[in-house]
Design an enzyme around this catalytic site. Sequence first.
Site, short mmCIF file in Angstrom:
data_model
loop_
_atom_site.label_atom_id
_atom_site.label_comp_id
_atom_site.label_asym_id
_atom_site.label_seq_id
_atom_site.Cartn_x
_atom_site.Cartn_y
_atom_site.Cartn_z
N ARG A 34 0.83 -1.21 0.00
CA ARG A 34 0.00 0.00 0.00
C ARG A 34 0.86 1.26 0.00
O ARG A 34 1.88 1.33 0.72
CB ARG A 34 -0.94 0.00 1.22
N ASP A 35 0.43 2.23 -0.81
CA ASP A 35 1.13 3.51 -0.84
C ASP A 35 0.99 4.20 0.53
O ASP A 35 -0.09 4.20 1.13
CB ASP A 35 0.56 4.40 -1.95
N ILE A 36 2.06 4.81 0.99
CA ILE A 36 2.06 5.44 2.32
C ILE A 36 1.19 6.70 2.34
O ILE A 36 0.71 7.11 3.40
CB ILE A 36 3.51 5.75 2.75
N ASN A 93 5.00 6.49 -13.39
CA ASN A 93 5.72 7.72 -13.67
C ASN A 93 7.20 7.40 -13.92
O ASN A 93 7.76 6.51 -13.27
CB ASN A 93 5.60 8.69 -12.48
N GLU A 101 9.08 10.12 -8.28
CA GLU A 101 9.70 10.44 -6.99
C GLU A 101 10.69 9.36 -6.57
O GLU A 101 11.76 9.67 -6.05
CB GLU A 101 8.57 10.57 -5.94
N VAL A 102 10.33 8.10 -6.75
CA VAL A 102 11.18 6.99 -6.32
C VAL A 102 11.75 6.28 -7.55
O VAL A 102 10.99 5.74 -8.36
CB VAL A 102 10.39 5.99 -5.44
N HIS A 106 7.81 1.19 -10.48
CA HIS A 106 6.60 0.84 -9.75
C HIS A 106 5.38 1.20 -10.56
O HIS A 106 5.35 2.19 -11.29
CB HIS A 106 6.53 1.51 -8.38
N HIS A 108 1.44 2.15 -10.08
CA HIS A 108 0.38 2.53 -9.13
C HIS A 108 -0.93 1.90 -9.62
O HIS A 108 -1.29 2.06 -10.79
CB HIS A 108 0.16 4.04 -9.14
P1 5GP Z 1 6.15 8.26 -7.93
O1 5GP Z 1 5.93 9.74 -7.78
O2 5GP Z 1 7.61 7.90 -7.91
O3 5GP Z 1 5.41 7.67 -9.09
O4 5GP Z 1 5.44 7.60 -6.66
C1 5GP Z 1 6.11 7.25 -5.50
C2 5GP Z 1 5.06 6.84 -4.50
O5 5GP Z 1 5.72 6.18 -3.44
C3 5GP Z 1 4.25 7.98 -3.91
O6 5GP Z 1 2.88 7.77 -4.17
C4 5GP Z 1 4.58 7.91 -2.42
O7 5GP Z 1 3.48 8.21 -1.59
C5 5GP Z 1 5.06 6.50 -2.24
N1 5GP Z 1 6.03 6.32 -1.18
C6 5GP Z 1 7.14 7.08 -0.94
N2 5GP Z 1 7.82 6.60 0.12
C7 5GP Z 1 7.13 5.50 0.53
C8 5GP Z 1 7.34 4.58 1.60
O8 5GP Z 1 8.30 4.64 2.37
N3 5GP Z 1 6.41 3.58 1.74
C9 5GP Z 1 5.34 3.46 0.91
N4 5GP Z 1 4.49 2.44 1.13
N5 5GP Z 1 5.12 4.33 -0.10
C10 5GP Z 1 6.00 5.33 -0.28
#
Ligand code: 5GP
Length: 122
Positions: A34-36, A93, A101-102, A106, A108
């Site tokens: 689950r997303d945080i 993304n 961001e990460v 991944h 979503h």
């Molecule tokens: P991006 O912007 O890279 O597509 O999405 C990264 C997602 O990772 C974001 O929706 C963010 O809320 C989620 N996220 C960031 N850090 C963590 C974490 O430590 N644990 C979890 N479960 N989700 C995270």
Amino acid sequence: MTRRYDDQNIFAKIIRGEIPNSTVIETEHTLAFRDIQPQAPVHVLIIPKGPYVDHADFAANASEAELVDFARVTAQVCEAEGVISDGFRAISNAGVHGVQEVPHYHLHILGGRALGRMLARA
Ligand code: 5GP
């Protein structure tokens, strides 16, 4: 061209068990959790356990076993989260323009409410 993988990213730490997560499904090659900061009633992240930066890297370089497992876990998540009948959105993304961001690939899975248009019109 493949972007360089940084093994200090937060999802690499989750895979190594250094940071806890709320697991939905885990297999040999794939983790769904689950997303945080959920942006919908259902917001699950699906990641390969291998070191892939983004969708293009994963699609180009993952083994067939990893690719198939990722796809099957995606279907299982959608089924388990009950989003198939009313619908869902799968987003990945990548990079600066994609506002990733990460830097670990991944997908979503978002659902549980009407999500509006994919992108705001300019
Ligand atoms: P991006 O912007 O890279 O597509 O999405 C990264 C997602 O990772 C974001 O929706 C963010 O809320 C989620 N996220 C960031 N850090 C963590 C974490 O430590 N644990 C979890 N479960 N989700 C995270």
